[in-house]
Design a protein around this motif. Sequence first.
Motif, PDB file in Angstrom:
ATOM      1  N   ASP A 395       0.810  -1.228   0.000  1.00 28.50           N
ATOM      2  CA  ASP A 395       0.000   0.000   0.000  1.00 28.50           C
ATOM      3  C   ASP A 395       0.839   1.271   0.000  1.00 28.50           C
ATOM      4  OD1 ASP A 395      -2.582   0.493  -0.350  1.00 28.50           O
ATOM      5  OD2 ASP A 395      -3.235   0.257   1.726  1.00 28.50           O
ATOM      6  N   ASP A 437      -6.804  -2.234  -2.012  1.00 31.89           N
ATOM      7  CA  ASP A 437      -7.830  -1.430  -2.680  1.00 31.89           C
ATOM      8  C   ASP A 437      -7.229  -0.376  -3.612  1.00 31.89           C
ATOM      9  OD1 ASP A 437      -9.914  -2.771  -1.630  1.00 31.89           O
ATOM     10  OD2 ASP A 437     -10.356  -1.365  -0.002  1.00 31.89           O
ATOM     11  N   SER A 475     -16.924  -1.438   3.690  1.00 30.11           N
ATOM     12  CA  SER A 475     -16.903  -0.163   4.433  1.00 30.11           C
ATOM     13  C   SER A 475     -17.082   0.989   3.454  1.00 30.11           C
ATOM     14  CB  SER A 475     -15.575  -0.014   5.183  1.00 30.11           C
ATOM     15  OG  SER A 475     -14.507   0.047   4.251  1.00 30.11           O
ATOM     16  N   ALA A 476     -17.369   2.175   3.999  1.00 32.17           N
ATOM     17  CA  ALA A 476     -17.651   3.340   3.160  1.00 32.17           C
ATOM     18  C   ALA A 476     -16.445   4.262   3.068  1.00 32.17           C
ATOM     19  CB  ALA A 476     -18.861   4.101   3.715  1.00 32.17           C
ATOM     20  N   THR A 477     -15.222   3.705   3.053  1.00 31.02           N
ATOM     21  CA  THR A 477     -14.022   4.546   2.940  1.00 31.02           C
ATOM     22  C   THR A 477     -13.904   5.105   1.526  1.00 31.02           C
ATOM     23  OG1 THR A 477     -12.681   2.640   2.314  1.00 31.02           O
ATOM     24  CG2 THR A 477     -12.823   3.158   4.667  1.00 31.02           C
ATOM     25  N   ASP A 478     -13.042   6.129   1.384  1.00 33.13           N
ATOM     26  CA  ASP A 478     -12.872   6.758   0.071  1.00 33.13           C
ATOM     27  C   ASP A 478     -12.344   5.767  -0.963  1.00 33.13           C
ATOM     28  OD1 ASP A 478     -13.753   9.110   1.079  1.00 33.13           O
ATOM     29  OD2 ASP A 478     -11.765   9.973   1.427  1.00 33.13           O
ATOM     30  N   LYS A 479     -11.399   4.924  -0.539  1.00 37.03           N
ATOM     31  CA  LYS A 479     -10.836   3.939  -1.478  1.00 37.03           C
ATOM     32  C   LYS A 479     -11.910   2.954  -1.936  1.00 37.03           C
ATOM     33  CE  LYS A 479      -6.482   5.168  -1.585  1.00 37.03           C
ATOM     34  NZ  LYS A 479      -5.915   5.720  -2.817  1.00 37.03           N
ATOM     35  N   GLN A 480     -12.775   2.541  -1.009  1.00 38.64           N
ATOM     36  CA  GLN A 480     -13.851   1.605  -1.364  1.00 38.64           C
ATOM     37  C   GLN A 480     -14.812   2.256  -2.365  1.00 38.64           C
ATOM     38  OE1 GLN A 480     -14.739  -1.520  -0.484  1.00 38.64           O
ATOM     39  NE2 GLN A 480     -13.047  -2.033   0.871  1.00 38.64           N
ATOM     40  N   GLN A 481     -15.138   3.522  -2.127  1.00 40.39           N
ATOM     41  CA  GLN A 481     -16.051   4.222  -3.040  1.00 40.39           C
ATOM     42  C   GLN A 481     -15.421   4.341  -4.437  1.00 40.39           C
ATOM     43  OE1 GLN A 481     -19.214   5.330  -1.988  1.00 40.39           O
ATOM     44  NE2 GLN A 481     -18.670   4.172  -0.185  1.00 40.39           N
ATOM     45  N   SER A 515     -22.725   2.779  -0.573  1.00 40.55           N
ATOM     46  CA  SER A 515     -22.262   3.921  -1.374  1.00 40.55           C
ATOM     47  C   SER A 515     -22.908   5.222  -0.933  1.00 40.55           C
ATOM     48  CB  SER A 515     -22.580   3.681  -2.851  1.00 40.55           C
ATOM     49  OG  SER A 515     -23.966   3.736  -3.035  1.00 40.55           O
ATOM     50  N   ASN A 516     -22.189   6.340  -1.221  1.00 42.33           N
ATOM     51  CA  ASN A 516     -22.785   7.660  -1.010  1.00 42.33           C
ATOM     52  C   ASN A 516     -23.320   8.204  -2.340  1.00 42.33           C
ATOM     53  OD1 ASN A 516     -20.538   8.623  -2.435  1.00 42.33           O
ATOM     54  ND2 ASN A 516     -19.388   8.986  -0.553  1.00 42.33           N
TER      55      ASN A 516
END
Length: 956
Positions: A395, A437, A475-481, A515-516
């Motif tokens: 990472d 990710d 999870s709703a992290t930025d990388k996941q989104q 998702s957002n």
Amino acid sequence: MASNSTKSFLADAGYGEQELDANSALMELDKGLRSGKLGEQCEAVVRFPRLFQKYPFPILINSAFLKLADVFRVGNNFLRLCVLKVTQQSEKHLEKILNVDEFVKRIFSVIHSNDPVARAITLRMLGSLASIIPERKNAHHSIRQSLDSHDNVEVEAAVFAAANFSAQSKDFAVGICNKISEMIQGLATPVDLKLKLIPILQHMHHDAILASSARELLQQLVTSYPSNKMVIVSLHTFTLLAASSLVDTPKQYLKNDPRKAVKRLAIQDLKLLASKTPHTWSRENIQALCECALQTPYDSLKLGMLSVLSTLSGTIAVKHYFSIASGNVGSSPRSSDLVKLAQECCYHNNRGIAAHGVRVLTNITVSCQEKDLLALEQDAVFGLESLLVLCSEDDSPGAQATLKIALNCMVKLAKGRPHLSQSVVETLLTQLHSAQDAARILMCHCLAAIAMQLPVLGDGMLGDLMELYKVIGRSATDKQQELLVSLATVIFVASQKALSPEVKAVIKQQLESVSNGWTVYRIARQASRMGNHDMARELYQSLLTQVASEHFYFWLNSLKEFSHAEQCLTGLQEENYSSALSCIAESLKFYHKGIASLTAASTPLNPLSFQCEFVKLRIDLLQAFSQLICTCSSLKTSPPPAIATTIAMTLGNDLQRCGRISNQMKLSMEEFRSLASRYGDLYQASFDADSATLRNVELQQQSCLLISHAIEALILDPESASFQEYGSTGAAHADSEYERRMMSVYNHVLEEVESLNRKYTPVSYMHTACLCNAIISLLKVPLSFQRYFFQKLQSTSIKLALSPSPRNPAEPIAVQNNQQLALKVEGVVQHGSKPGLFRKIQSVCLNVSSTLQSKSGQDYKIPIDNMTNEMEQRVEPHNDYFSTQFLLNFAILGTHNITVESSVKDANGIVWKTGPRTTIFVKSLEDPYSQQIRLQQQQVQQPLQQQQQRNAYTRF
């Protein structure tokens, strides 16, 4: 009390809520300059760069710099330093100073001060102004004089000024070269001053003799002063001089000098030469670099040398290297030292070295199109696979940078050697499950790029991608989104024609859970781009209640309606023309709803002009298609009358025997040509659009031209129809699935039209069926809404100022009819955050035309040349500013309307109609002398007329 006065000054200066015009803002800053408090004076000075940015025209800039020069002349050293910083920040505006002599005179007066610091600041000021006063002899003399000063601050300032003037003025460079040479070689000059003087020699490139003398001096310095610092500075200056002129550089330092610092600098300079002048590298140079890299035991030096070689491997130098190598007996690309080095480094434990080795192998494999490179191809693929495995599970930023290099090489390899793409895609899909990710996002981009180039591989990806999509997003992290968006994009690309219900269900289920709203919007945007309008419509619908502004609501609503409209066209079937008409009518209904919402979403700051025009053209195109299908159907519903043949013979037009359909076809053809012209205008107005969007507009234009050509070839003029110019439509390489499908339809339609041409007498049912099927084939390809419809990455605008200009725009400028008006046009090119991302402005075309609005006075016989003004000039902007003048003639009395329109020409010579369009009014008045003569003639003629009337009465 002080804080209150400062606050009021800032409010008055117009940097709060209220916006002032240029003159008011300058007056407020001038008030600050004349303040008795040093703090307010300094604050006023440092506000000037923002004023220049906001009002970048010469009248204001000239006045502002003259005021700053006054402050420089009478202020203290701190104020002078502030003025110097403002001048250096506003370097691009210096050419707009009109009174250069007066400005320099006020600055130069400080050079005679007894304070060495004041003289030093003045020298730096003169050096910063070198671009506008390169040949001022008094400045040259002051710099030469200050180089002999005993004050270190003044000498350093003189060195700075000397470097700037040497870059701008050949005379100064020739004159100062001997002086600098004496100072560098003089024993009395301190070493630190010598180190500052040596870089001036990089500017001695104005002619060959000067460059040669600078080279000899540098060669002598390198030999005479072998210390670390002197060698490093001399070598770097040598390199910069070589990049600007044809001088040779010393080659032995990388190989023979044992000092690591010298070797590192030599590598940096070689990389600079590799990027700037790759054509000057001979095979011996590359061979020597390869030998050094093979022999060095230090990884850091090997990494640097490999970075130079990887830069060269993407240029013409590597082709030259192998073309000479293959000319030698018993030599082949596989046995060269460059390939040996790359193969050795591919599996190195240092990621950077491995990445550069793989890049060299990839570039060699792609650029050397030979038969026996199978081993090299395998080495490149295996090296990429190992690097992918190594970096995708790490990472750290370094691993991500290395991974980007590897993935770029994969895309290049798949494009250059398509037979290797299958193994590359399989490797990516396998590694995608175990990667981090951040690495997955980059790998998805790579997969999408490969699938866009080679759509055959899309079906094989889909299963693995769907499995991965089900398990990510915990999870709703930025990388996941970001990963959700990237994976959805690859799925849309891999699905090609339409998404299956299972795929849609998986995507929607995942979006609902983690998702957002922004992620959903980005995925919907990608669906619209790939033509999956049913999916896009559902996603836009879900977002309507999640936005906080009515403009955003109307924007999303318009996108939903457009997606619904395009979805209506998916039910089209060939040979079923009545259902086609109903589908188009249904689609038009939603398009009209959408354009109403889109108009409501526009604001003065964001007028959405491209989007509105694109949708209006789509609506007009659908209406034209519908009208043409109705026209084709009228052959059945309204056949030609019995006397049609007689009418055709009487009129001498054989086509009239077909009845009213012939005139309707002619109108349809003109309508499609008009639409093609409007698409061409939209293309020319979209200077900031990306290439994919422009290609999309071009495809719409080609669709209109194709139908108009089909009407002409089948019905209106089958004898003279030519298919030569349309035959090569499929030859161009298609970059997207939408373009491939459109090209396929074009070729199919042209084949059908050509097979029917001259075979049957027009108009038969075969002809009308061919036209209707062509329309249905075009509409069955889902429309792609490209990036520029949603996102503007580059922003370019032109601001014009005309002089003379009236105080009130509605008032005309008064000009006498025996004089000519000198119209000065000035302009500024304004950029967004990424200037020149897609294309840059090479020159600006200014077109000036005048039309007579209303006449006043009698009509006189005037030469036709004097009646109109139509002029065009092309100017090249410098530092985003341009100006030119036009001489206009207004011989006819009355009010004239002058229109100034600008367009731009890019580096490829393409003209873009960017605007703006400015209008002013001119009132042409009769000059006093002509008016006096005319009145005298009238007074003479009046008694004669009265005498003639009396004579007539007496006769009666």
